[in-house]
Scaffold this motif. Structure first.
Motif, PDB file in Angstrom:
ATOM      1  N   ARG A  48       0.912  -1.288   0.059  1.00 49.32           N
ATOM      2  CA  ARG A  48      -0.100  -0.059  -0.117  1.00 49.32           C
ATOM      3  C   ARG A  48       1.134   1.063  -0.417  1.00 49.32           C
ATOM      4  NH1 ARG A  48      -5.412  -1.711   2.823  1.00 49.32           N
ATOM      5  NH2 ARG A  48      -5.675  -3.472   1.894  1.00 49.32           N
ATOM      6  N   ARG A  49       0.222   2.249  -0.428  1.00 43.80           N
ATOM      7  CA  ARG A  49       1.306   3.749  -0.895  1.00 43.80           C
ATOM      8  C   ARG A  49       0.850   4.386   0.506  1.00 43.80           C
ATOM      9  NH1 ARG A  49       4.877   5.191  -4.328  1.00 43.80           N
ATOM     10  NH2 ARG A  49       3.786   3.513  -5.666  1.00 43.80           N
ATOM     11  N   VAL A  50       1.779   5.198   1.023  1.00 44.22           N
ATOM     12  CA  VAL A  50       0.922   5.966   2.719  1.00 44.22           C
ATOM     13  C   VAL A  50       0.748   7.357   1.631  1.00 44.22           C
ATOM     14  CG1 VAL A  50       1.634   7.585   4.241  1.00 44.22           C
ATOM     15  CG2 VAL A  50       2.716   4.977   3.868  1.00 44.22           C
ATOM     16  N   GLU A  51      -0.823   7.665   1.928  1.00 44.41           N
ATOM     17  CA  GLU A  51      -1.385   8.980   1.800  1.00 44.41           C
ATOM     18  C   GLU A  51      -0.379  10.330   2.299  1.00 44.41           C
ATOM     19  OE1 GLU A  51      -5.061   8.058   0.808  1.00 44.41           O
ATOM     20  OE2 GLU A  51      -5.160   6.851  -1.210  1.00 44.41           O
ATOM     21  N   ALA A  52      -1.335  10.311   3.436  1.00 37.96           N
ATOM     22  CA  ALA A  52      -0.363  11.036   3.897  1.00 37.96           C
ATOM     23  C   ALA A  52      -0.160  10.451   5.110  1.00 37.96           C
ATOM     24  CB  ALA A  52      -1.476  12.216   4.065  1.00 37.96           C
ATOM     25  N   LEU A  53       1.179  12.059   5.955  1.00 34.18           N
ATOM     26  CA  LEU A  53       1.026  11.531   7.049  1.00 34.18           C
ATOM     27  C   LEU A  53       0.888  12.388   8.066  1.00 34.18           C
ATOM     28  CD1 LEU A  53       3.156   9.495   9.806  1.00 34.18           C
ATOM     29  CD2 LEU A  53       4.408  10.446   9.143  1.00 34.18           C
ATOM     30  N   SER A  54      -0.239  12.631   9.405  1.00 31.51           N
ATOM     31  CA  SER A  54      -0.897  13.901   9.888  1.00 31.51           C
ATOM     32  C   SER A  54      -0.803  13.261  11.336  1.00 31.51           C
ATOM     33  CB  SER A  54      -1.973  14.469  10.100  1.00 31.51           C
ATOM     34  OG  SER A  54      -3.097  13.051   9.904  1.00 31.51           O
ATOM     35  N   ARG A  55      -1.103  14.613  12.384  1.00 25.88           N
ATOM     36  CA  ARG A  55      -0.726  14.073  13.817  1.00 25.88           C
ATOM     37  C   ARG A  55      -2.626  14.758  15.213  1.00 25.88           C
ATOM     38  NH1 ARG A  55      -1.355  17.695  17.142  1.00 25.88           N
ATOM     39  NH2 ARG A  55      -1.059  19.233  16.013  1.00 25.88           N
ATOM     40  N   ARG A  56      -3.066  14.106  15.093  1.00 20.06           N
ATOM     41  CA  ARG A  56      -4.500  14.539  16.384  1.00 20.06           C
ATOM     42  C   ARG A  56      -3.643  14.448  17.900  1.00 20.06           C
ATOM     43  NH1 ARG A  56      -7.710  17.138  18.288  1.00 20.06           N
ATOM     44  NH2 ARG A  56     -10.133  16.182  18.425  1.00 20.06           N
ATOM     45  N   ALA A  57      -3.394  15.535  17.982  1.00 29.36           N
ATOM     46  CA  ALA A  57      -2.404  15.535  19.827  1.00 29.36           C
ATOM     47  C   ALA A  57      -1.567  14.874  19.654  1.00 29.36           C
ATOM     48  CB  ALA A  57      -3.593  14.775  20.526  1.00 29.36           C
ATOM     49  N   LYS A  58      -1.647  13.780  20.309  1.00 27.59           N
ATOM     50  CA  LYS A  58      -0.180  12.850  20.727  1.00 27.59           C
ATOM     51  C   LYS A  58      -0.102  11.358  19.932  1.00 27.59           C
ATOM     52  CE  LYS A  58       0.513  14.847  25.782  1.00 27.59           C
ATOM     53  NZ  LYS A  58       0.286  14.361  27.124  1.00 27.59           N
ATOM     54  N   TYR A  59      -0.850  11.542  18.568  1.00 30.34           N
ATOM     55  CA  TYR A  59      -0.818  10.074  17.790  1.00 30.34           C
ATOM     56  C   TYR A  59      -0.447  10.816  16.850  1.00 30.34           C
ATOM     57  CZ  TYR A  59      -3.953   8.357  21.314  1.00 30.34           C
ATOM     58  OH  TYR A  59      -4.199   7.718  23.131  1.00 30.34           O
ATOM     59  N   LEU A  60       0.298   9.963  15.755  1.00 31.13           N
ATOM     60  CA  LEU A  60       1.258   9.894  14.457  1.00 31.13           C
ATOM     61  C   LEU A  60      -0.178   9.238  13.824  1.00 31.13           C
ATOM     62  CD1 LEU A  60       4.902   9.403  15.069  1.00 31.13           C
ATOM     63  CD2 LEU A  60       3.631  12.019  13.854  1.00 31.13           C
ATOM     64  N   LEU A  61      -0.553   9.983  12.147  1.00 30.02           N
ATOM     65  CA  LEU A  61      -1.434   9.070  11.996  1.00 30.02           C
ATOM     66  C   LEU A  61      -1.029   9.001  10.622  1.00 30.02           C
ATOM     67  CD1 LEU A  61      -4.814  10.982  13.117  1.00 30.02           C
ATOM     68  CD2 LEU A  61      -3.821   8.955  14.189  1.00 30.02           C
ATOM     69  N   ALA A  62      -1.415   7.858   9.944  1.00 32.88           N
ATOM     70  CA  ALA A  62      -0.543   7.676   8.401  1.00 32.88           C
ATOM     71  C   ALA A  62      -2.615   6.636   8.110  1.00 32.88           C
ATOM     72  CB  ALA A  62       0.304   6.277   8.440  1.00 32.88           C
ATOM     73  N   ASP A  63      -2.238   8.098   7.100  1.00 30.49           N
ATOM     74  CA  ASP A  63      -3.041   7.106   5.653  1.00 30.49           C
ATOM     75  C   ASP A  63      -2.557   6.548   4.855  1.00 30.49           C
ATOM     76  OD1 ASP A  63      -6.617   8.766   5.742  1.00 30.49           O
ATOM     77  OD2 ASP A  63      -4.337   9.944   7.396  1.00 30.49           O
ATOM     78  N   VAL A  64      -3.562   5.043   4.608  1.00 32.82           N
ATOM     79  CA  VAL A  64      -2.411   4.328   3.888  1.00 32.82           C
ATOM     80  C   VAL A  64      -4.141   4.200   2.914  1.00 32.82           C
ATOM     81  CG1 VAL A  64      -1.938   2.232   3.423  1.00 32.82           C
ATOM     82  CG2 VAL A  64      -1.607   3.155   5.475  1.00 32.82           C
ATOM     83  N   GLU A  65      -3.484   3.981   1.390  1.00 38.79           N
ATOM     84  CA  GLU A  65      -4.649   4.110   0.168  1.00 38.79           C
ATOM     85  C   GLU A  65      -5.604   2.585   0.603  1.00 38.79           C
ATOM     86  OE1 GLU A  65      -2.520   3.414  -3.184  1.00 38.79           O
ATOM     87  OE2 GLU A  65      -1.207   1.975  -2.431  1.00 38.79           O
ATOM     88  N   GLY A  66      -6.117   2.679   0.251  1.00 41.20           N
ATOM     89  CA  GLY A  66      -7.137   1.722   0.842  1.00 41.20           C
ATOM     90  C   GLY A  66      -8.019   1.749   1.798  1.00 41.20           C
ATOM     91  N   GLY A  67      -7.593   2.755   2.727  1.00 48.39           N
ATOM     92  CA  GLY A  67      -9.149   3.236   3.902  1.00 48.39           C
ATOM     93  C   GLY A  67      -8.532   3.484   5.110  1.00 48.39           C
ATOM     94  N   ASP A  68      -7.132   2.503   5.549  1.00 48.79           N
ATOM     95  CA  ASP A  68      -6.657   2.297   6.584  1.00 48.79           C
ATOM     96  C   ASP A  68      -6.279   3.413   6.963  1.00 48.79           C
ATOM     97  OD1 ASP A  68      -8.479  -0.429   7.186  1.00 48.79           O
ATOM     98  OD2 ASP A  68      -6.318  -1.403   6.105  1.00 48.79           O
ATOM     99  N   VAL A  69      -6.168   3.774   8.243  1.00 53.03           N
ATOM    100  CA  VAL A  69      -5.093   5.421   9.347  1.00 53.03           C
ATOM    101  C   VAL A  69      -3.858   3.635  10.282  1.00 53.03           C
ATOM    102  CG1 VAL A  69      -4.458   6.959  10.456  1.00 53.03           C
ATOM    103  CG2 VAL A  69      -6.728   6.465   8.198  1.00 53.03           C
TER     104      VAL A  69
END
Length: 298
Positions: A48-69
């Motif tokens: 899968r390809r990583v579409e974005a890397l963001s942050r929510r509070a103290k969590y890192l969130l990597a959006d992966v193609e296909g709908g998973d984070v």
């Protein structure tokens, strides 16, 4: 535990490696960290390809193609290091202090292939294993137990004097406790709350409701506090965070905002506010150390 500026510093360091990269292989070297990995953790990431890397509070969130984070939390001692095929890589981060590599604590290795063809290994190291990783469907992220009750982000325009006034109106809890309530404002931690309150000249022990208006409109104190919170966090991010105990940036270098502390961990030292003449004190609130100047923080 790393606070918001440390996590944001790590996110910025990882972003060039993660975003747009194809996950070619995931080495999951143990069944759990703080919590067990999802049983299909590797299968849902590889290819899968990583579409974005963001942050929510103290969590890192990597959006992966296909709908998973991919949700990642550093816990007490979690950190990442980046290894590339470039013999002289340009590593993210502003400070060049070498990072120790104790490979026995390398628990997850992401092998990434960038659109340019460059291959990268991003390694998650966590001696205490209080961090964790899990996968959540993007559509259910907001209602997930980790995020459902989470308050607003302290960076950006959402946090202003009016917002703080509405959140704190009528609250008898100490001001510091209200700022640390993750259901109100997400991501604020002990260090930066102490520093922001000092800048705002507000006592951590006063009732939170005393700085708010009954109508919920902004007051001079809530407006000033909102600005000082943002300034404190942004300055810490630019400095690479505060390297207390185990925290390091994504490239293994140390953050240096702790050299700018005005009150935190300065018990008994002179207040740095011009013309104050007071002395920094330490008290304990809800089991945590609070540092402040009783002379100028009212």
């Amino acid at each position: 535990m790393p606070e918001l500026p440390e996590v944001e510093t790590v996110r910025r360091g990882l972003q060039p490696s993660f975003e747009g990269a194809l996950v070619t292989q995931v080495e999951q070297r143990r069944p759990d960290l703080r919590f067990p990995f999802p049983t299909d953790f590797v299968a849902r990431l590889e290819g899968r390809r990583v579409e974005a890397l963001s942050r929510r509070a103290k969590y890192l969130l990597a959006d992966v193609e296909g709908g998973d984070v991919l949700v990642m939390h550093l816990g007490m001692s979690g950190s990442f290091r980046i290894e590339t095929s470039d013999p002289d890589p340009l590593m993210p981060g502003a400070f060049a202090i070498p990072r120790g590599k104790d490979e026995k604590h390398d628990h997850v290795v992401f092998r990434l292939s960038a659109p340019s063809g460059q291959s990268t290994r991003v390694i998650y190291n966590d001696p205490r294993r209080f961090g964790f990783m899990t996968l959540v469907e993007r559509g259910g992220l907001a209602s997930h137990p980790l995020f459902a009750a989470m308050g607003l982000e302290p960076l950006g325009n959402a946090l202003d004097g009016g917002t703080i006034s509405r959140l704190f109106a009528g609250k008898a809890a100490p001001l510091k406790a209200a700022l640390l309530d993750q259901k109100l404002i997400a991501g604020l931690g002990n260090i930066y709350v102490c520093e922001a309150l000092w800048r705002a000249g507000l006592s951590p022990t006063r009732k939170a409701g005393t700085i708010a208006s009954k109508s919920g409109k902004a007051t001079e104190r809530t407006t000033a506090l909102a600005g000082h919170i943002r300034d404190t966090l942004n300055e810490a991010i630019e400095a690479g965070g505060s390297s207390l105990r185990d925290h390091r940036q994504a490239d293994g270098t140390l953050g240096y905002f702790q050299h700018r502390f005005n009150v935190y961990d300065r018990e008994g030292e002179p207040c740095r506010k011009p013309g104050c003449g007071g002395t920094v004190s330490r008290i304990v609130q809800s089991g945590r150390s609070t540092f402040y100047c009783p002379s100028c923080q009212r």
